[in-house]
Scaffold this motif. Structure first.
Motif, PDB file in Angstrom:
ATOM      1  N   ARG A  75       0.834  -1.204   0.000  1.00 39.67           N
ATOM      2  CA  ARG A  75       0.000   0.000   0.000  1.00 39.67           C
ATOM      3  C   ARG A  75       0.869   1.255   0.000  1.00 39.67           C
ATOM      4  NH1 ARG A  75      -3.549   0.981   4.107  1.00 39.67           N
ATOM      5  NH2 ARG A  75      -5.085   1.773   2.617  1.00 39.67           N
ATOM      6  N   ASP A  94      -4.714   7.404  -3.141  1.00 42.82           N
ATOM      7  CA  ASP A  94      -5.153   6.155  -2.527  1.00 42.82           C
ATOM      8  C   ASP A  94      -4.342   5.012  -3.120  1.00 42.82           C
ATOM      9  OD1 ASP A  94      -6.773   4.835  -4.857  1.00 42.82           O
ATOM     10  OD2 ASP A  94      -7.531   6.884  -4.739  1.00 42.82           O
ATOM     11  N   ASP A  95      -4.444   3.834  -2.477  1.00 43.58           N
ATOM     12  CA  ASP A  95      -3.570   2.727  -2.873  1.00 43.58           C
ATOM     13  C   ASP A  95      -3.995   2.047  -4.164  1.00 43.58           C
ATOM     14  OD1 ASP A  95      -5.839   1.614  -1.893  1.00 43.58           O
ATOM     15  OD2 ASP A  95      -4.866   0.156  -0.588  1.00 43.58           O
ATOM     16  N   LYS A  96      -5.048   2.520  -4.816  1.00 39.22           N
ATOM     17  CA  LYS A  96      -5.449   1.989  -6.118  1.00 39.22           C
ATOM     18  C   LYS A  96      -5.224   2.996  -7.242  1.00 39.22           C
ATOM     19  CE  LYS A  96      -6.993  -1.752  -4.152  1.00 39.22           C
ATOM     20  NZ  LYS A  96      -6.250  -3.036  -4.279  1.00 39.22           N
TER      21      LYS A  96
END
Length: 477
Positions: free
Chosen positions: A207, A228-230
């Protein structure tokens, strides 16, 4: 002709003698099996817990595993931890190894089955010496792993090497015993390569939130972040038209599930990492990894890539309060928070073990960290063609420029009207008379003359213009 016959006879005699000696040796080896008293286990009272050091030695390599501070380590790698599963497998194999056969073989024939000890410069058929010691460094077990048993009873080391390892039974000589045993398990874990024994667990960046690379030259440094981690990473301080090319750097999976090839001793860290690039990786879970990476030119073995790491974590101690949270939800959320917190604390403690070591890694592992700022940028988009300015002298698209076709031709601009705000032109001190060109008039083709017809007489037929025929003299009236 006689010479040829004599040579053939000598050749047959030599081959026959060699065959006889080989048959005699194999017969002796096979007959010796009948006089051996077999037992079930190779080491009937093998004590795994009593083993505190293992030395594995061949002619040109050696590895020593030992217990230090209640942890098995590789001494040739400055005390780096041993892969526990590999060590347990090797020791359990020795404890439960069964004997498949045995024979009495004189010392002069040890080379034929590959059970001579390493270290003897004149010996041939050298095997792998394995020595096991107790906590007082007293030798408990010592044996030599030899070659593979072939169909005639001898050793077949060439076949072992050709096919990547022995197949079938293997010879083993235990110190203090006059019997050469045969075992079915090849004991493949007992190798002399130190890097084969290293615990290959590694730190794992998950992450990832931001990556900051600090190069020797400030212009080569860069930082990328994401919300964000996406999401995608964006370049901080990007100029007009600048963006990260995802095909040039792989940031989303950077140092995720990574591994290493080997470890350098800590006394070599300063010299190895002297010109290293520094990087700071921050995750959404609060972990911060301070990385150093460097590429060193190899000496006949290709380039080498090294990495060292330190890790810290800023973990929340309590869960943030939620307004109007129901008691049952609060209990459930508190338990989930406590479980996640414990998992992150264990991850931090585990990854702390990898600090300070210098790891040899693959190029792919650190290639993104070694790139300069200019090397991660996407190629600029092609510039759009601007339309010509209004009132300019540019030729329409697709037509030639007439000024280039006729040298010296100046296009005369129409005079500005009374409402024009343009300043009047100031004549030059020595005006150059303009060059004028006269284009000869081109005559136009004459228009066709219309055909004039006489006006028909009144009595004429208005349609055809002909006069009516006169009536005949004898026509009846």
């Amino acid at each position: 002709m006689k010479k040829i016959v004599i040579l053939l006879v000598l050749l047959v005699a030599i081959v026959g003698t060699a065959y006889f000696q080989s048959s005699k040796r194999n017969s002796r080896l096979n007959r010796s099996v009948m006089n051996v008293k077999l037992r079930e286990l190779l080491f009937p009272e093998f004590d795994i817990n009593g083993i505190k050091k293992i030395r594995i030695k061949e002619e040109k390599s050696e590895t020593t595993l030992a217990v230090q501070n209640d942890t098995w380590v590789v001494l040739e790698r400055a005390g780096y931890p041993v892969e526990k599963e590999k060590l347990q497998t090797a020791l359990l194999s020795l404890k439960y190894e069964k004997i498949k056969g045995g024979r009495h073989i004189g010392k002069d024939s040890w080379s034929k089955v590959g059970v001579n000890s390493p270290g003897n410069a004149t010996a041939t058929g050298v095997g792998t010496l394995v020595e096991l010691f107790d906590e007082k460094d007293k030798l408990k077990y010592s044996f030599v792993l030899g070659g593979q048993v072939n169909s005639s009873g001898g050793s077949n080391n060439d076949q072992m090497q050709m096919f990547g390892g022995p197949k079938g039974n293997r010879f083993i000589r235990i110190q203090g015993e006059d019997t050469i045993w045969e075992i079915n398990d090849q004991l493949p874990d007992l190798v002399t390569k130190p890097d084969a024994w290293l615990a290959k667990g590694f730190f794992d960046v998950q992450r990832l939130k931001s990556v900051e690379v600090i190069a020797a030259k400030p212009a080569d440094s860069w930082k990328a972040t994401r919300a964000d981690d996406k999401g995608d990473f964006n370049l901080e301080g990007a100029g007009p038209g600048e963006s990260i090319d995802a095909g040039k750097v792989s940031l989303g999976s950077l140092l995720s599930s990574s591994t290493f090839n080997d470890v350098l001793s800590k006394d070599k860290a300063a010299a190895t990492m002297k010109d290293a690039v520094k990087a700071k990786l921050v995750t959404f879970d609060g972990f911060t990894y301070n990385i150093q990476a460097v590429k060193l030119a190899g000496q006949g073995e290709g380039d080498k890539y090294y990495l060292t790491m330190r890790v810290t974590a800023d973990l929340p101690k309590e869960r943030a309060a939620v307004k109007d949270e129901k008691p049952e939800d609060k209990k459930k959320n508190d338990e989930a928070f406590a479980e996640e917190k414990k998992k992150l604390e264990e991850k931090l403690a585990n990854e702390k073990r990898f600090e300070g070591w210098v790891y040899e890694v693959t190029e792919y592992t650190v290639s993104s960290l070694l790139k300069k700022r200019s090397e991660i940028l996407a190629a600029p988009s092609p510039a759009k063609q601007q339309p010509p300015a209004a009132g300019g002298n540019s030729s329409p698209s697709g037509l030639p420029d007439i000024k280039k076709m006729i040298p010296g031709l100046n296009m005369v601009q129409p005079p500005a009207g009374p409402s024009s705000s343009a300043a009047p032109a100031v004549p030059a001190a020595n005006p150059v008379p303009p060059i004028s060109t006269t284009t000869p008039a081109v005559p136009l083709p004459a228009a066709p003359k219309p055909e004039l017809k006489p006006t028909p007489a009144p009595e004429a037929n208005p349609v055809t213009g002909d006069k009516p025929a006169k009536p005949a003299a004898d026509a009846p009236k």
